[in-house]
Scaffold this motif. Structure first.
Motif, PDB file in Angstrom:
ATOM      1  N   PHE A   9       0.829  -1.202   0.000  1.00  0.00           N
ATOM      2  CA  PHE A   9       0.000   0.000   0.000  1.00  0.00           C
ATOM      3  C   PHE A   9       0.865   1.254   0.000  1.00  0.00           C
ATOM      4  O   PHE A   9       0.582   2.212  -0.728  1.00  0.00           O
ATOM      5  CB  PHE A   9      -0.933  -0.013   1.225  1.00  0.00           C
ATOM      6  N   GLY A  10       1.930   1.246   0.772  1.00  0.00           N
ATOM      7  CA  GLY A  10       2.842   2.391   0.820  1.00  0.00           C
ATOM      8  C   GLY A  10       3.513   2.631  -0.520  1.00  0.00           C
ATOM      9  O   GLY A  10       3.608   3.772  -0.980  1.00  0.00           O
ATOM     10  N   ILE A  11       3.975   1.563  -1.148  1.00  0.00           N
ATOM     11  CA  ILE A  11       4.614   1.686  -2.459  1.00  0.00           C
ATOM     12  C   ILE A  11       3.614   2.217  -3.485  1.00  0.00           C
ATOM     13  O   ILE A  11       3.939   3.084  -4.295  1.00  0.00           O
ATOM     14  CB  ILE A  11       5.206   0.332  -2.899  1.00  0.00           C
ATOM     15  N   THR A  12       2.390   1.725  -3.436  1.00  0.00           N
ATOM     16  CA  THR A  12       1.356   2.179  -4.367  1.00  0.00           C
ATOM     17  C   THR A  12       1.063   3.661  -4.189  1.00  0.00           C
ATOM     18  O   THR A  12       0.956   4.399  -5.172  1.00  0.00           O
ATOM     19  CB  THR A  12       0.072   1.358  -4.169  1.00  0.00           C
ATOM     20  N   ILE A  13       0.952   4.119  -2.952  1.00  0.00           N
ATOM     21  CA  ILE A  13       0.676   5.533  -2.680  1.00  0.00           C
ATOM     22  C   ILE A  13       1.825   6.405  -3.178  1.00  0.00           C
ATOM     23  O   ILE A  13       1.602   7.441  -3.811  1.00  0.00           O
ATOM     24  CB  ILE A  13       0.417   5.764  -1.178  1.00  0.00           C
ATOM     25  N   VAL A  14       3.055   5.980  -2.912  1.00  0.00           N
ATOM     26  CA  VAL A  14       4.217   6.756  -3.363  1.00  0.00           C
ATOM     27  C   VAL A  14       4.251   6.824  -4.890  1.00  0.00           C
ATOM     28  O   VAL A  14       4.482   7.902  -5.466  1.00  0.00           O
ATOM     29  CB  VAL A  14       5.522   6.157  -2.802  1.00  0.00           C
ATOM     30  N   LEU A  15       3.989   5.710  -5.551  1.00  0.00           N
ATOM     31  CA  LEU A  15       3.974   5.708  -7.013  1.00  0.00           C
ATOM     32  C   LEU A  15       2.877   6.621  -7.568  1.00  0.00           C
ATOM     33  O   LEU A  15       3.099   7.353  -8.533  1.00  0.00           O
ATOM     34  CB  LEU A  15       3.792   4.290  -7.546  1.00  0.00           C
TER      35      LEU A  15
END
Length: 65
Positions: A43-49
């Motif tokens: 979820f964190g990686i998705t938000i950053v992307l």
């Protein structure tokens, strides 16, 4: 005419409850998903992307590079 003023008086409470209800129903499934450590990372990686992509698109649209 008094019914109109009574309804107008109640409107801020109604609006507040609608906004709170929207956020609760929107974020409750997300909080349920975040109980797993692996999903938190994803979820964190998705938000950053998503934020990086939005920044790049806005930078291209406004010619700020």
């Amino acid at each position: 005419m008094t019914d109109f003023w009574i309804n107008l008086y109640k409107f801020p409470r109604f609006l507040t409850s609608v906004i709170i209800g929207f956020f609760l129903t929107t974020f409750k499934p997300i909080f349920r998903l975040l109980k797993n450590k692996k999903r938190v990372t994803l979820f964190g990686i998705t938000i950053v992307l998503l934020l990086v992509i939005c920044y790049k698109i806005l930078a291209k649209m406004t010619s700020i590079e």
